[in-house]
Design a protein around this motif. Structure first.
Motif, PDB file in Angstrom:
ATOM      1  N   LYS A 125       3.038  -4.592  -0.084  1.00  0.00           N
ATOM      2  CA  LYS A 125       1.998  -3.649   0.347  1.00  0.00           C
ATOM      3  C   LYS A 125       0.833  -4.387   0.993  1.00  0.00           C
ATOM      4  O   LYS A 125       0.357  -3.999   2.062  1.00  0.00           O
TER       5      LYS A 125
ATOM      6  N   GLU B 193       1.001   2.997  -1.729  1.00  0.00           N
ATOM      7  CA  GLU B 193       2.001   2.880  -0.668  1.00  0.00           C
ATOM      8  C   GLU B 193       1.966   4.094   0.258  1.00  0.00           C
ATOM      9  O   GLU B 193       2.102   3.964   1.480  1.00  0.00           O
TER      10      GLU B 193
ATOM     11  N   LEU C 160      -0.872   3.921   2.538  1.00  0.00           N
ATOM     12  CA  LEU C 160      -0.584   2.921   3.565  1.00  0.00           C
ATOM     13  C   LEU C 160       0.216   3.537   4.709  1.00  0.00           C
ATOM     14  O   LEU C 160      -0.009   3.204   5.880  1.00  0.00           O
TER      15      LEU C 160
ATOM     16  N   SER D 206       6.469   0.988   5.303  1.00  0.00           N
ATOM     17  CA  SER D 206       5.678   1.573   4.216  1.00  0.00           C
ATOM     18  C   SER D 206       6.387   2.788   3.625  1.00  0.00           C
ATOM     19  O   SER D 206       6.335   3.012   2.405  1.00  0.00           O
TER      20      SER D 206
END
Length: 208
Positions: free
Chosen positions: A5, A150, A153, A184
């Motif tokens: 990440k 996540e 992201l 991602s």
């Protein structure tokens, strides 16, 4: 896997400077970055098939169904990145903007492209509604186990990619960040899969 990440975040923040070091052709259609995206998306579909089989083999049928209906989304995204096959029918190349292709309407299979896309989307919506598939990530969110970092992201990557395309007109940066966006999504799905797997093991251990 958790470090992935932060690695992806780093790529987003340095995508402008990375893009400046690459030749202009990396921002064209059919560029290495474009095909990297296709590879990531197809890899996502294949891994989802694998994770679906793992869930099914351990009798986690609802989880398996959730993963099953994630596969068409990966394939649709891959199809979109390949312009539904237009990339295999180049007409020529422009020294500034790169290769150009025939329109979708001139593809040999043009009459079935959009009907197939429409059918897949309708079937997906039907499955999501009938099997309450969105209940799985919602329950994880309620329990505090949803991979929010996540998922955020993913949103950040798509926002930055849109800015790079619409405001900065920097295609290479856009393609770099789109690669990050797809990775991602894959990372988010992996975290969901892992969390579901661990929650099932915990229930089994508590039972015994």
């Amino acid at each position: 896997m958790y470090l992935c990440k932060y690695f992806l975040i780093t790529i987003i923040f340095f995508s402008y400077f990375i893009g400046k070091q690459l030749p202009p052709s990396f921002g064209w259609e059919n560029s290495p970055l474009e095909w990297s995206q296709v590879v990531i998306l197809l890899m996502g579909a294949l891994l989802t098939v694998k994770w679906r089989q793992e869930a099914k083999s351990t009798a986690r049928y609802h989880h398996a169904r959730f993963l099953t209906w994630a596969i068409p989304l990966w394939l649709l995204m891959a199809g979109r990145e390949m312009s539904w096959g237009r990339v295999f029918y180049p007409l020529g190349i422009n020294a500034t903007t790169g290769p150009f292709f025939i329109p979708v309407s001139q593809l040999p299979y043009a009459p079935i492209v959009y009907p197939i896309i429409g059918v897949v989307i309708l079937l997906w919506l039907f499955a999501v509604t009938k099997y309450k598939l969105l209940a799985i990530p919602y329950q994880l969110f309620q329990q505090g186990h949803f991979p929010i970092g996540e998922f955020l992201l993913v949103i950040l990557a798509f926002v930055v990619a849109n800015i790079a395309e619409k405001l900065m007109h920097f295609e290479i940066m856009e393609e770099i960040v789109e690669c990050v966006a797809y990775l991602s999504i894959l990372l988010t799905e992996y975290r969901i899969k892992t969390t579901l797997q661990q929650s099932t093991k915990t229930k089994d251990e508590n039972f015994f």
